[in-house]
Design a protein around this motif. Structure first.
Motif, PDB file in Angstrom:
ATOM      1  N   TYR A  12       0.832  -1.189   0.000  1.00 38.46           N
ATOM      2  CA  TYR A  12       0.000   0.000   0.000  1.00 38.46           C
ATOM      3  C   TYR A  12       0.871   1.245   0.000  1.00 38.46           C
ATOM      4  O   TYR A  12       2.009   1.227   0.423  1.00 38.46           O
ATOM      5  CB  TYR A  12      -0.902   0.040   1.248  1.00 38.46           C
ATOM      6  CG  TYR A  12      -1.995  -0.956   1.236  1.00 38.46           C
ATOM      7  CD1 TYR A  12      -1.726  -2.285   1.495  1.00 38.46           C
ATOM      8  CD2 TYR A  12      -3.298  -0.578   0.958  1.00 38.46           C
ATOM      9  CE1 TYR A  12      -2.747  -3.220   1.481  1.00 38.46           C
ATOM     10  CE2 TYR A  12      -4.321  -1.503   0.954  1.00 38.46           C
ATOM     11  CZ  TYR A  12      -4.029  -2.815   1.218  1.00 38.46           C
ATOM     12  OH  TYR A  12      -5.041  -3.728   1.206  1.00 38.46           O
ATOM     13  N   THR A  13       0.287   2.346  -0.475  1.00 34.52           N
ATOM     14  CA  THR A  13       0.932   3.635  -0.330  1.00 34.52           C
ATOM     15  C   THR A  13       0.518   4.240   0.998  1.00 34.52           C
ATOM     16  O   THR A  13      -0.401   3.771   1.663  1.00 34.52           O
ATOM     17  CB  THR A  13       0.512   4.586  -1.455  1.00 34.52           C
ATOM     18  OG1 THR A  13      -0.903   4.704  -1.452  1.00 34.52           O
ATOM     19  CG2 THR A  13       0.976   4.089  -2.805  1.00 34.52           C
ATOM     20  N   LYS A  68      -1.367   0.657  -3.979  1.00 34.73           N
ATOM     21  CA  LYS A  68      -2.751   1.123  -4.028  1.00 34.73           C
ATOM     22  C   LYS A  68      -2.813   2.558  -3.530  1.00 34.73           C
ATOM     23  O   LYS A  68      -2.186   2.909  -2.531  1.00 34.73           O
ATOM     24  CB  LYS A  68      -3.658   0.241  -3.170  1.00 34.73           C
ATOM     25  CG  LYS A  68      -3.741  -1.196  -3.647  1.00 34.73           C
ATOM     26  CD  LYS A  68      -4.659  -2.011  -2.756  1.00 34.73           C
ATOM     27  CE  LYS A  68      -4.671  -3.472  -3.183  1.00 34.73           C
ATOM     28  NZ  LYS A  68      -5.532  -4.284  -2.307  1.00 34.73           N
ATOM     29  N   LEU A  69      -3.552   3.362  -4.245  1.00 31.33           N
ATOM     30  CA  LEU A  69      -3.702   4.766  -3.882  1.00 31.33           C
ATOM     31  C   LEU A  69      -5.185   5.093  -3.812  1.00 31.33           C
ATOM     32  O   LEU A  69      -5.912   4.917  -4.788  1.00 31.33           O
ATOM     33  CB  LEU A  69      -3.014   5.653  -4.918  1.00 31.33           C
ATOM     34  CG  LEU A  69      -3.060   7.162  -4.668  1.00 31.33           C
ATOM     35  CD1 LEU A  69      -2.229   7.516  -3.437  1.00 31.33           C
ATOM     36  CD2 LEU A  69      -2.552   7.924  -5.884  1.00 31.33           C
ATOM     37  N   GLN A  78     -14.190   9.246  -6.297  1.00 32.00           N
ATOM     38  CA  GLN A  78     -13.845   8.304  -5.249  1.00 32.00           C
ATOM     39  C   GLN A  78     -13.579   6.941  -5.879  1.00 32.00           C
ATOM     40  O   GLN A  78     -14.495   6.268  -6.334  1.00 32.00           O
ATOM     41  CB  GLN A  78     -14.970   8.195  -4.214  1.00 32.00           C
ATOM     42  CG  GLN A  78     -15.186   9.454  -3.389  1.00 32.00           C
ATOM     43  CD  GLN A  78     -16.104   9.227  -2.199  1.00 32.00           C
ATOM     44  OE1 GLN A  78     -16.571   8.115  -1.951  1.00 32.00           O
ATOM     45  NE2 GLN A  78     -16.370  10.282  -1.458  1.00 32.00           N
ATOM     46  N   PHE A  79     -12.320   6.559  -5.907  1.00 30.81           N
ATOM     47  CA  PHE A  79     -11.935   5.262  -6.458  1.00 30.81           C
ATOM     48  C   PHE A  79     -10.543   4.924  -5.967  1.00 30.81           C
ATOM     49  O   PHE A  79      -9.897   5.711  -5.269  1.00 30.81           O
ATOM     50  CB  PHE A  79     -11.988   5.267  -7.984  1.00 30.81           C
ATOM     51  CG  PHE A  79     -11.125   6.315  -8.635  1.00 30.81           C
ATOM     52  CD1 PHE A  79      -9.818   6.043  -8.991  1.00 30.81           C
ATOM     53  CD2 PHE A  79     -11.629   7.579  -8.908  1.00 30.81           C
ATOM     54  CE1 PHE A  79      -9.022   6.993  -9.585  1.00 30.81           C
ATOM     55  CE2 PHE A  79     -10.840   8.548  -9.512  1.00 30.81           C
ATOM     56  CZ  PHE A  79      -9.526   8.257  -9.849  1.00 30.81           C
ATOM     57  N   GLN A  80     -10.075   3.739  -6.306  1.00 31.58           N
ATOM     58  CA  GLN A  80      -8.724   3.325  -5.973  1.00 31.58           C
ATOM     59  C   GLN A  80      -7.931   3.106  -7.253  1.00 31.58           C
ATOM     60  O   GLN A  80      -8.463   2.590  -8.238  1.00 31.58           O
ATOM     61  CB  GLN A  80      -8.716   2.025  -5.166  1.00 31.58           C
ATOM     62  CG  GLN A  80      -9.056   2.185  -3.703  1.00 31.58           C
ATOM     63  CD  GLN A  80      -8.739   0.931  -2.920  1.00 31.58           C
ATOM     64  OE1 GLN A  80      -8.674  -0.165  -3.473  1.00 31.58           O
ATOM     65  NE2 GLN A  80      -8.524   1.072  -1.628  1.00 31.58           N
ATOM     66  N   ILE A  81      -6.656   3.480  -7.218  1.00 31.58           N
ATOM     67  CA  ILE A  81      -5.737   3.138  -8.299  1.00 31.58           C
ATOM     68  C   ILE A  81      -4.860   1.988  -7.818  1.00 31.58           C
ATOM     69  O   ILE A  81      -4.247   2.076  -6.756  1.00 31.58           O
ATOM     70  CB  ILE A  81      -4.868   4.342  -8.700  1.00 31.58           C
ATOM     71  CG1 ILE A  81      -5.726   5.437  -9.311  1.00 31.58           C
ATOM     72  CG2 ILE A  81      -3.787   3.923  -9.686  1.00 31.58           C
ATOM     73  CD1 ILE A  81      -4.956   6.687  -9.683  1.00 31.58           C
ATOM     74  N   TRP A  82      -4.843   0.916  -8.580  1.00 29.30           N
ATOM     75  CA  TRP A  82      -3.960  -0.211  -8.306  1.00 29.30           C
ATOM     76  C   TRP A  82      -2.856  -0.175  -9.358  1.00 29.30           C
ATOM     77  O   TRP A  82      -3.112  -0.419 -10.536  1.00 29.30           O
ATOM     78  CB  TRP A  82      -4.713  -1.541  -8.378  1.00 29.30           C
ATOM     79  CG  TRP A  82      -5.718  -1.747  -7.276  1.00 29.30           C
ATOM     80  CD1 TRP A  82      -6.311  -0.800  -6.505  1.00 29.30           C
ATOM     81  CD2 TRP A  82      -6.245  -3.001  -6.835  1.00 29.30           C
ATOM     82  NE1 TRP A  82      -7.187  -1.371  -5.618  1.00 29.30           N
ATOM     83  CE2 TRP A  82      -7.163  -2.727  -5.799  1.00 29.30           C
ATOM     84  CE3 TRP A  82      -6.042  -4.322  -7.214  1.00 29.30           C
ATOM     85  CZ2 TRP A  82      -7.873  -3.725  -5.133  1.00 29.30           C
ATOM     86  CZ3 TRP A  82      -6.741  -5.319  -6.560  1.00 29.30           C
ATOM     87  CH2 TRP A  82      -7.648  -5.030  -5.529  1.00 29.30           C
ATOM     88  N   ASP A  83      -1.654   0.152  -8.939  1.00 29.60           N
ATOM     89  CA  ASP A  83      -0.514   0.293  -9.839  1.00 29.60           C
ATOM     90  C   ASP A  83       0.285  -1.013  -9.827  1.00 29.60           C
ATOM     91  O   ASP A  83       0.959  -1.336  -8.856  1.00 29.60           O
ATOM     92  CB  ASP A  83       0.345   1.474  -9.374  1.00 29.60           C
ATOM     93  CG  ASP A  83       1.515   1.757 -10.301  1.00 29.60           C
ATOM     94  OD1 ASP A  83       1.645   1.052 -11.324  1.00 29.60           O
ATOM     95  OD2 ASP A  83       2.305   2.674 -10.001  1.00 29.60           O
ATOM     96  N   PHE A  84       0.193  -1.756 -10.937  1.00 32.22           N
ATOM     97  CA  PHE A  84       0.834  -3.072 -11.032  1.00 32.22           C
ATOM     98  C   PHE A  84       2.246  -2.945 -11.598  1.00 32.22           C
ATOM     99  O   PHE A  84       2.436  -2.306 -12.647  1.00 32.22           O
ATOM    100  CB  PHE A  84       0.035  -4.009 -11.944  1.00 32.22           C
ATOM    101  CG  PHE A  84      -1.269  -4.461 -11.368  1.00 32.22           C
ATOM    102  CD1 PHE A  84      -1.386  -5.703 -10.794  1.00 32.22           C
ATOM    103  CD2 PHE A  84      -2.381  -3.631 -11.397  1.00 32.22           C
ATOM    104  CE1 PHE A  84      -2.591  -6.135 -10.254  1.00 32.22           C
ATOM    105  CE2 PHE A  84      -3.584  -4.045 -10.867  1.00 32.22           C
ATOM    106  CZ  PHE A  84      -3.698  -5.297 -10.290  1.00 32.22           C
TER     107      PHE A  84
END
Length: 372
Positions: A12-13, A68-69, A78-84
């Motif tokens: 996580y961030t 995850k941000l 309102q959402f999440q960014i999942w940086d792979f």
């Protein structure tokens, strides 16, 4: 020995615990940021949502774990960014049993897949297109209906190309994706009932969207605006209709509803242009900078209740922290009473914006005549 690429909930961030419950992730839409190594994924989310200067992104280390941000700037965004990390794409090979990534769990959520293709890298991008189409097939075959419905292809780093080269690469990627997707579907359709009924041409026309992007201009913000608009779905349609009424009733030429913190626009009326978006984008920067210098913040008493996140005083840097001003505890001079009017020149109409009671949203646009 299994490779540790970082599971769906272990990196996580902002120092969040690795064992954090996934329940919040399951409620919020997800924007899955994917692509090969060094394609520019992390740079995009740093520039758009964490206000890192584009020139500073050259100092970023290569991502080795999924991050995850949380983006919770206001009730619309309102959402999440999942940086792979790019090496996770290797796990898409059918004969690769290593790793502990549960892809069904990753893709089991409403949102979108943003796949970044580096157009400054080796061309044609055969490996990137292969991984993209494998991603599409995995999402399509994931059980249930609660999964990403749109695939946003960022053809990235176009700042190094001439305009005619940019257009050629855009057409190349569209052709490569459709050809490779046909191959992937044909190879698996005999053993998969879902893919046996899959219409590639119809799917590509409705669910796959292409954007030419660069972190050195407005294009990446414009592209992410369109991603967010599709994620919020029907809400975007309602806001667009309201902005259309505003334009008609007030004699305006254009209107946007911006998220001030990221400067992505949640909605726009039907007649907007790229040039007007850039003007409004820059105008918000000017308004925030001037407010930070000349604004007069009014600190709120410790026992006084805050309304919709409008509490006490922030520095300009705090405004751009991932959680936004609502996470800080003090008041920023750019607030619900702020208003900006800018005249470009004697022939151009003025451009202005008026924030909503939540200072992280604002309407920006251009009136047809003075004093509307």
């Amino acid at each position: 020995m299994a490779k540790n690429y970082g599971g769906a909930d272990d990196s996580y961030t902002n120092g969040e615990a690795a064992s954090e419950d996934m329940s919040v992730s399951e409620v919020q839409p997800r924007v899955l940021l994917m692509g090969l190594k060094k394609s520019g994924k992390t740079s995009i989310q740093k520039v758009v949502f964490q206000k890192v200067s584009p020139h500073e992104t050259v100092l970023l280390e290569t991502s080795t774990k999924m991050q995850k941000l949380d983006i919770s700037n206001n009730s619309f965004v309102q959402f999440q960014i999942w940086d792979f990390p790019g090496q996770l794409m290797d796990l898409f090979d059918e004969d690769d049993d290593e790793g502990d990534m549960d892809w069904d769990k990753v893709f089991a959520g409403h949102g979108a897949v943003v796949f970044v293709i580096d157009c400054a890298d080796k061309w044609p991008p055969a490996e990137a297109v292969k991984r993209l189409t494998q991603t599409i097939v995995r999402v399509v075959t994931t059980p249930g209906n609660n999964k990403p419905k749109n695939f946003e292809i960022f053809i990235h780093k176009v700042d190094c190309l001439k305009s005619e080269q940019s257009q050629e690469k855009h057409l190349d990627v569209k052709r490569f994706v459709e050809e490779e997707l046909n191959i992937q579907i044909r190879d698996r359709a005999k053993t998969d009932e879902v893919l046996a009924q899959f219409d590639v041409r119809s799917f590509v026309a409705t669910a796959v969207h292409y954007h030419m992007t660069s972190i050195y201009d407005h294009s990446v913000f414009d592209a992410f605006s369109k991603v967010v608009q599709r994620v919020i779905g029907h809400l975007h349609d309602c806001i667009t209709a309201l902005l259309g009424m505003l334009v008609t009733r007030c004699g305006m030429e254009k209107a946007y509803l911006f998220d001030v913190l990221s400067k992505i626009y949640v909605a726009q009326d039907e007649g907007v242009t790229a040039q007007m978006y850039e003007v409004c984008f820059d105008m918000i920067d000017v308004a925030i900078d001037i407010s930070a210098i000349y604004g007069c913040p009014q600190p709120r008493a410790a026992d006084e209740e805050s309304v919709d996140g409008d509490d006490a005083a922030l520095s300009p840097q705090d405004l751009y922290k991932p959680g936004g001003p609502e996470d800080s505890g003090s008041a920023f001079p750019f607030d619900s009473e702020s208003c900006t009017v800018i005249r470009l020149d004697s022939k151009q109409p003025c451009t202005g914006h008026v924030p909503s009671p939540n200072r992280s949203r604002c309407v920006a646009g251009s009136p047809r005549r003075q004093g509307c």
